[in-house]
Design a protein around this motif. Structure first.
Motif, mmCIF file in Angstrom:
data_model
loop_
_atom_site.group_PDB
_atom_site.id
_atom_site.type_symbol
_atom_site.label_atom_id
_atom_site.label_comp_id
_atom_site.label_asym_id
_atom_site.label_seq_id
_atom_site.Cartn_x
_atom_site.Cartn_y
_atom_site.Cartn_z
ATOM 1 N N GLN A 125 0.890 5.005 7.814
ATOM 2 C CA GLN A 125 -0.500 4.608 7.582
ATOM 3 C C GLN A 125 -1.463 5.400 8.454
ATOM 4 O OE1 GLN A 125 0.007 0.383 8.290
ATOM 5 N NE2 GLN A 125 0.209 -0.068 6.104
ATOM 6 N N GLN B 135 -4.271 8.320 7.052
ATOM 7 C CA GLN B 135 -5.701 8.200 7.339
ATOM 8 C C GLN B 135 -6.243 9.381 8.140
ATOM 9 O OE1 GLN B 135 -5.779 4.393 9.287
ATOM 10 N NE2 GLN B 135 -5.312 3.264 7.412
ATOM 11 N N THR C 234 0.810 -1.227 0.000
ATOM 12 C CA THR C 234 0.000 0.000 0.000
ATOM 13 C C THR C 234 0.837 1.267 0.000
ATOM 14 O OG1 THR C 234 -0.114 -0.053 2.415
ATOM 15 C CG2 THR C 234 -1.907 -1.130 1.199
#
Length: 213
Positions: free
Chosen positions: A119, A123, A29
């Motif tokens: 991550q 977000q 990702t």
């Protein structure tokens, strides 16, 4: 957010960047879309590429990491910058967060922490490596706690959501309030705590233990 997280990697040591790139390549990702070894180049690449997360060292030649951070965040208030530094002293953490960083971890941290921090910040969250935030002076901490205890239930809810990195628009949706109402609450909360940025709210929330890093 979903999909690929585009990363701008900023460090003046080529071997360090190569190590980071190798680590991040193991995560499907994450994608390093550009690298820079100086702050001036980092700013230019940021405007051109609009990465999702910028991983930034503080100790660099030229304008340096902290000034790079300030320039990016002054021009783009939504910038998501993770400071990745050898410095673990609270003065560096405090200055970086006040300048607009959304996270701070050290180069001695476990490899998984870098991935988790990227991550989390991508977000919309805030990530500070455990143990980096020293408690503020006792008098200041007491002042913060006293002020937070005077907040209404609604103000406290908005304080926590702002500290978690949610925008006023997202908070308005979540709490079924008008955007202007949330914005006004945010302004009042910052004024009461005598801070100017959401990052500083996050710092206060974490040092007082009302939000985990």
């Amino acid at each position: 957010m979903s999909g690929l997280i585009k990363i701008l990697l900023v460090d003046d040591h080529a071997i360090v960047r190569a190590g980071f790139r190798l680590l991040l390549a193991s995560e499907a990702t994450l994608a390093v879309v550009a690298e820079a070894e100086r702050g001036e180049a980092a700013c230019q690449l940021y405007w051109e590429l609009q990465p999702d997360v910028t991983v930034l060292d503080l100790s660099m030649p030229g304008i340096g990491g902290l000034e790079t951070l300030r320039r990016i965040c002054q021009r783009d208030s939504q910038a998501k910058v993770l400071v990745f530094s050898v410095h673990d002293e609270s003065v560096y953490v405090n200055r970086a967060m006040a300048a607009g960083a959304k996270g701070y971890i050290t180069k001695s941290s476990a490899p998984g922490i870098l991935v988790a921090a990227i991550q989390t910040i991508a977000q919309g969250g805030v990530y500070i490596e455990q143990g980096l935030l020293n408690a503020p002076p006792a008098a200041q901490a007491a002042d913060y706690r006293a002020i937070i205890e005077t907040l209404s239930a609604r103000e406290f809810d908005i304080f926590l959501l702002l500290a978690k990195g949610l925008t006023a628009h997202k908070i308005a949706e979540e709490l079924c309030l008008g955007y202007k109402t949330v914005a006004n609450y945010g302004t009042q909360i910052k004024a009461k705590l005598k801070v100017a940025s959401v990052a500083e709210l996050a710092h206060i929330a974490m040092v007082l233990g009302v939000m985990k890093g």
